[in-house]
Design a protein around this motif. Sequence first.
Motif, PDB file in Angstrom:
ATOM      1  N   PRO A  53       0.834  -1.207   0.000  1.00  0.00           N
ATOM      2  CA  PRO A  53       0.000   0.000   0.000  1.00  0.00           C
ATOM      3  C   PRO A  53       0.868   1.257   0.000  1.00  0.00           C
ATOM      4  CG  PRO A  53      -0.758  -1.560   1.661  1.00  0.00           C
ATOM      5  CD  PRO A  53       0.576  -2.064   1.170  1.00  0.00           C
ATOM      6  N   GLY A  54       0.464   2.240  -0.764  1.00  0.00           N
ATOM      7  CA  GLY A  54       1.153   3.518  -0.793  1.00  0.00           C
ATOM      8  C   GLY A  54       0.302   4.597  -0.166  1.00  0.00           C
ATOM      9  N   LEU A  55       0.696   5.850  -0.374  1.00  0.00           N
ATOM     10  CA  LEU A  55      -0.039   6.960   0.231  1.00  0.00           C
ATOM     11  C   LEU A  55      -1.474   7.020  -0.272  1.00  0.00           C
ATOM     12  CD1 LEU A  55      -0.034   9.441   2.041  1.00  0.00           C
ATOM     13  CD2 LEU A  55       0.833  10.777   0.115  1.00  0.00           C
ATOM     14  N   THR A  56      -1.687   6.705  -1.550  1.00  0.00           N
ATOM     15  CA  THR A  56      -3.045   6.740  -2.095  1.00  0.00           C
ATOM     16  C   THR A  56      -3.943   5.741  -1.379  1.00  0.00           C
ATOM     17  OG1 THR A  56      -2.155   7.373  -4.247  1.00  0.00           O
ATOM     18  CG2 THR A  56      -4.413   6.535  -4.194  1.00  0.00           C
ATOM     19  N   GLU A  57      -3.457   4.509  -1.197  1.00  0.00           N
ATOM     20  CA  GLU A  57      -4.265   3.481  -0.554  1.00  0.00           C
ATOM     21  C   GLU A  57      -4.502   3.803   0.920  1.00  0.00           C
ATOM     22  OE1 GLU A  57      -2.994   2.359  -4.212  1.00  0.00           O
ATOM     23  OE2 GLU A  57      -1.564   2.614  -2.551  1.00  0.00           O
ATOM     24  N   THR A  58      -3.460   4.263   1.616  1.00  0.00           N
ATOM     25  CA  THR A  58      -3.636   4.577   3.033  1.00  0.00           C
ATOM     26  C   THR A  58      -4.579   5.764   3.226  1.00  0.00           C
ATOM     27  OG1 THR A  58      -1.629   5.942   2.987  1.00  0.00           O
ATOM     28  CG2 THR A  58      -1.396   3.657   3.681  1.00  0.00           C
ATOM     29  N   THR A  59      -4.493   6.748   2.332  1.00  0.00           N
ATOM     30  CA  THR A  59      -5.394   7.902   2.445  1.00  0.00           C
ATOM     31  C   THR A  59      -6.838   7.480   2.213  1.00  0.00           C
ATOM     32  OG1 THR A  59      -3.658   9.417   1.703  1.00  0.00           O
ATOM     33  CG2 THR A  59      -5.937  10.174   1.513  1.00  0.00           C
ATOM     34  N   ASP A  60      -7.070   6.654   1.202  1.00  0.00           N
ATOM     35  CA  ASP A  60      -8.431   6.168   0.949  1.00  0.00           C
ATOM     36  C   ASP A  60      -8.954   5.377   2.140  1.00  0.00           C
ATOM     37  OD1 ASP A  60      -8.333   7.331  -1.513  1.00  0.00           O
ATOM     38  OD2 ASP A  60      -7.853   5.494  -2.607  1.00  0.00           O
ATOM     39  N   ALA A  61      -8.088   4.556   2.749  1.00  0.00           N
ATOM     40  CA  ALA A  61      -8.515   3.767   3.902  1.00  0.00           C
ATOM     41  C   ALA A  61      -8.809   4.648   5.104  1.00  0.00           C
ATOM     42  CB  ALA A  61      -7.431   2.736   4.252  1.00  0.00           C
ATOM     43  N   VAL A  62      -7.985   5.652   5.353  1.00  0.00           N
ATOM     44  CA  VAL A  62      -8.222   6.570   6.479  1.00  0.00           C
ATOM     45  C   VAL A  62      -9.516   7.339   6.273  1.00  0.00           C
ATOM     46  CG1 VAL A  62      -7.371   8.664   7.599  1.00  0.00           C
ATOM     47  CG2 VAL A  62      -5.797   6.790   7.127  1.00  0.00           C
ATOM     48  N   ARG A  63      -9.754   7.800   5.064  1.00  0.00           N
ATOM     49  CA  ARG A  63     -10.987   8.549   4.795  1.00  0.00           C
ATOM     50  C   ARG A  63     -12.217   7.682   5.051  1.00  0.00           C
ATOM     51  NH1 ARG A  63     -10.227   9.568  -0.115  1.00  0.00           N
ATOM     52  NH2 ARG A  63      -9.677  11.785  -0.124  1.00  0.00           N
ATOM     53  N   ALA A  64     -12.182   6.448   4.590  1.00  0.00           N
ATOM     54  CA  ALA A  64     -13.356   5.588   4.697  1.00  0.00           C
ATOM     55  C   ALA A  64     -13.591   5.076   6.112  1.00  0.00           C
ATOM     56  CB  ALA A  64     -13.215   4.402   3.733  1.00  0.00           C
ATOM     57  N   VAL A  65     -12.515   4.711   6.824  1.00  0.00           N
ATOM     58  CA  VAL A  65     -12.677   4.042   8.112  1.00  0.00           C
ATOM     59  C   VAL A  65     -12.618   5.022   9.278  1.00  0.00           C
ATOM     60  CG1 VAL A  65     -11.733   2.280   9.641  1.00  0.00           C
ATOM     61  CG2 VAL A  65     -11.717   1.905   7.176  1.00  0.00           C
ATOM     62  N   MET A  66     -11.574   5.859   9.321  1.00  0.00           N
ATOM     63  CA  MET A  66     -11.370   6.723  10.486  1.00  0.00           C
ATOM     64  C   MET A  66     -12.086   8.067  10.364  1.00  0.00           C
ATOM     65  SD  MET A  66      -7.362   6.097  11.441  1.00  0.00           S
ATOM     66  CE  MET A  66      -6.644   4.466  11.519  1.00  0.00           C
ATOM     67  N   CYS A  67     -12.287   8.553   9.153  1.00  0.00           N
ATOM     68  CA  CYS A  67     -12.896   9.877   8.961  1.00  0.00           C
ATOM     69  C   CYS A  67     -14.350   9.790   8.514  1.00  0.00           C
ATOM     70  CB  CYS A  67     -12.086  10.684   7.950  1.00  0.00           C
ATOM     71  SG  CYS A  67     -10.376  10.961   8.426  1.00  0.00           S
ATOM     72  N   GLU A  68     -14.870   8.558   8.379  1.00  0.00           N
ATOM     73  CA  GLU A  68     -16.268   8.351   8.001  1.00  0.00           C
ATOM     74  C   GLU A  68     -16.623   9.074   6.715  1.00  0.00           C
ATOM     75  OE1 GLU A  68     -18.503   9.566  11.389  1.00  0.00           O
ATOM     76  OE2 GLU A  68     -17.883   7.840  12.604  1.00  0.00           O
ATOM     77  N   GLY A  69     -15.691   9.074   5.776  1.00  0.00           N
ATOM     78  CA  GLY A  69     -15.935   9.673   4.473  1.00  0.00           C
ATOM     79  C   GLY A  69     -15.782  11.169   4.400  1.00  0.00           C
ATOM     80  N   SER A  70     -15.418  11.816   5.497  1.00  0.00           N
ATOM     81  CA  SER A  70     -15.304  13.275   5.527  1.00  0.00           C
ATOM     82  C   SER A  70     -13.885  13.708   5.191  1.00  0.00           C
ATOM     83  CB  SER A  70     -15.697  13.809   6.905  1.00  0.00           C
ATOM     84  OG  SER A  70     -15.455  15.195   6.993  1.00  0.00           O
ATOM     85  N   ASP A  71     -13.795  14.765   4.392  1.00  0.00           N
ATOM     86  CA  ASP A  71     -12.481  15.310   4.047  1.00  0.00           C
ATOM     87  C   ASP A  71     -11.984  16.325   5.067  1.00  0.00           C
ATOM     88  OD1 ASP A  71     -12.144  13.821   1.775  1.00  0.00           O
ATOM     89  OD2 ASP A  71     -13.060  15.304   0.441  1.00  0.00           O
ATOM     90  N   VAL A  72     -12.814  16.710   6.022  1.00  0.00           N
ATOM     91  CA  VAL A  72     -12.400  17.708   7.017  1.00  0.00           C
ATOM     92  C   VAL A  72     -11.318  17.150   7.937  1.00  0.00           C
ATOM     93  CG1 VAL A  72     -13.155  19.172   8.917  1.00  0.00           C
ATOM     94  CG2 VAL A  72     -14.599  18.916   6.902  1.00  0.00           C
ATOM     95  N   PRO A  73     -11.561  16.018   8.639  1.00  0.00           N
ATOM     96  CA  PRO A  73     -10.457  15.466   9.439  1.00  0.00           C
ATOM     97  C   PRO A  73      -9.312  14.956   8.573  1.00  0.00           C
ATOM     98  CG  PRO A  73     -12.333  13.977   9.458  1.00  0.00           C
ATOM     99  CD  PRO A  73     -12.802  15.231   8.801  1.00  0.00           C
ATOM    100  N   LEU A  74      -9.624  14.553   7.348  1.00  0.00           N
ATOM    101  CA  LEU A  74      -8.563  14.075   6.462  1.00  0.00           C
ATOM    102  C   LEU A  74      -7.590  15.193   6.116  1.00  0.00           C
ATOM    103  CD1 LEU A  74      -7.684  11.491   4.936  1.00  0.00           C
ATOM    104  CD2 LEU A  74      -8.881  12.402   2.946  1.00  0.00           C
TER     105      LEU A  74
END
Length: 832
Positions: free
Chosen positions: A345-366
Amino acid sequence: MSDRDGGTGPLLLGVRHHGPGSARAVRAALEAAGPRTVLIEGPPEADALIALAADEDMRPPVALLAHVVDEPGRSAFWPLAEFSPEWVAIRWALDHGVPARFIDLPATHTLAWGREEGEEQKQEASEKREQQGEGEPGGLPSEPAEAVRIDPLAVLAETAGYDDAERWWEDVIEHRGASDGDAFAPFEVLGEAMGALREAFGTGGHERDLVREAYMRLQVRAAQREFGDDVAVVCGAWHVPALRQRTTVAADRALLKGLPKAKADMTWVPWTHRRLSRISGYGAGIDSPGWYGHLFGAADRPIERWMTKVARLLRDEDRPVSSAHVIEAVRLADTLAAMRGRPLPGLTETTDAVRAVMCEGSDVPLSLVHDRLVVGDVLGEVPAAAPAVPLQRDLDRLQRRLRLKPEAQERELELDLRKENDAGRSRLLHRLRLLGIEWGEPATSRGSTGTFRETWRLRWEPELVVRVAEAGVWGTTVLAAATAKAEADAVGARSLADVTGLAERCLLAELPDALPVVMRILADRAALDADVGHLAQALPALVRSLRYGDVRGTGTEALAEVAAGLAERVFVGLPPACAALDADAAEEMRGHVDAVHGAVGLLGEGEGEGEGEGEGEGEGQGEDSASRGGIRGRWHGVLRTLSGRDTVPGVVRGRAVRLLLDDGALGQEEAARLMGLVLSPGTEPADAAAWIEGFVGGGSGGGMLLVHDERLLGLVDAWLTGVPGDAFTDVLPLLRRTFSAYEPGVRRTLGELVRRGPGTRGSATATATASGIPGFAPDLDAVRADAVLPVLRLLLGPDETEDADGPGDSSTNDSSTNDNGADDNDLVGVGR
């Protein structure tokens, strides 16, 4: 030694600058080859500074700074992070006792090259090179802006279907080489690819690279004569084919003939991850320095460790993130990498995973994760042994003494000027601002409007080191440099307001030697300037200076005399200056009137304090206070003159009436009479609308005035309903601007009053009572008023004079009476 064992010639290690994959590959290749010397792309003037990289106080990111001795502002940076291949090569050489040298074109030529081009062209070219992440780490500052340049690794990555050149390097080059167990394979493959690109694109818009590469070849030959073929060269991958090229010494020297020169100095300076990113002015071709630093530093399981960092950050920001979130995010990142055909996994995959799981789809905490972790706020450190200008040495000493450490992340600093250390911090920050070193920016203080408090926003940027070097021409210490700079600015000031503003800054920075020079120039300019607008602009800064001088214990007698004289000149010249003005000039003059009114109010307060403090100190001082004591009364006389002259624009006349009303120098009955005269049918609608704008506009609480005095509201309403239709369209924009500035609640209340029909009684209370609105009565309701007292006691706290025995104790009551017969409780109440 060559790119692979069994050949001859130097070992050429082509890299992508600031890439963790490249850095690890360079380290592995150097360990496998064990060269006798390491040559690194960079300015050779920095050879003497290489040993400092081993200092225990040296912590990357750092940068090599080169600047012209006579023009410190003409400079160039070569940033290096912990994950930069050049930094890894330097540290490997120092750890193994192997000489390391820089072989790029000397800074003395690159800086002089920029002199022959426009400054704007030079900056654009520097940013373009840095953003493409190619060439020397810091970017050659003199590349022509119009050159069409390519990023070779980006071309290869795009051809392979990648959107990240560093990811392509890791997936295709480094991982393949690691699987073969051959440390040199990645560099051999990449060198061949660069050769194909150079055949296809030529120089790729890098025309001056021909000169740089000629110098590099000469340096490599010199190293081979000294060490044989046991030479390793770490350079941008783009240069590898050129260094392999067979050329003659004469041909290379011919390319270097006639290059311009400039005397340059070089040193190490701290750098930041934010400045390594492309979003900054000195970007170095990478979008995610924080991510790269993590990849380089993580010994194992980098994705799990990264997700843990993200979870910790979000928890610190009160986001509900659990261990289960971390586990699921790691699983999702691995799944996305497998679906996209990537080894890890690279930055793209980790960012997508963080957005979906930890940020609940929101770009604000991301966005917070991107700013704090992906980019990062790491600030490097440079040892004290590094060369520095004397001014930088003095600044470092003051920072240590005042415990004011530079930080990359922005933070707020609250200062209490009554404390010696905070006062020293304030002086330092103000002096640096005078020198153009914007380390701190003043901000609005929260919770206090007193002059003994200051709030600053601090952020240390790497280019401030250049500003310090530039300011070194004014002196060797911060105090001496700020004093000399203030005196020079006073001589070259364009307007009177600039000089008064400079006087204020001298007081804030506590520059006693510069203040007499500034005051002399101020007095000369004030005596010669007959423009009332200039005088009105200059007065507020002078009055503010008086207040700050009182807080900081600075003598302000000369300022007080100039301020009083300036105020008198404004009083005399303002009425004639307000005659026959167009709409724009009238609006500007209203601003001057407001500024002078505020200044007179502060000047009057200062005089009151001065009179109290000077009681009994001599007849001369008492007479001086008495002479200045009428300034507020003189100003009220000027306002009365403005309010009664028909030649004065309506917006200024209305403003004068309002200021008199607010100061209690004009009764409500008289204000209503003047409004009635202006709003009579004989007045032009446009002039009447301008008067209303001056009286109740400009965010001065005019809306509440109309709410609580329905006589004035009735006059405005009656006038507005009587404006002819053809004139109504002309006055509507002005009225709309006036009333749209009110608070929503005020506008709503005014609408209700107008709908009901404003009366002509003296107050909103009386009108509400007559209308039967609940909550109002002819007399004060003592019971309802007493109900407020418990809340006030909670807000104000217990009586400070009461002891444990309570207020009824006779000893307490006896001791709370002062020599004048006044009770201390009364004094406490007054203080509150």
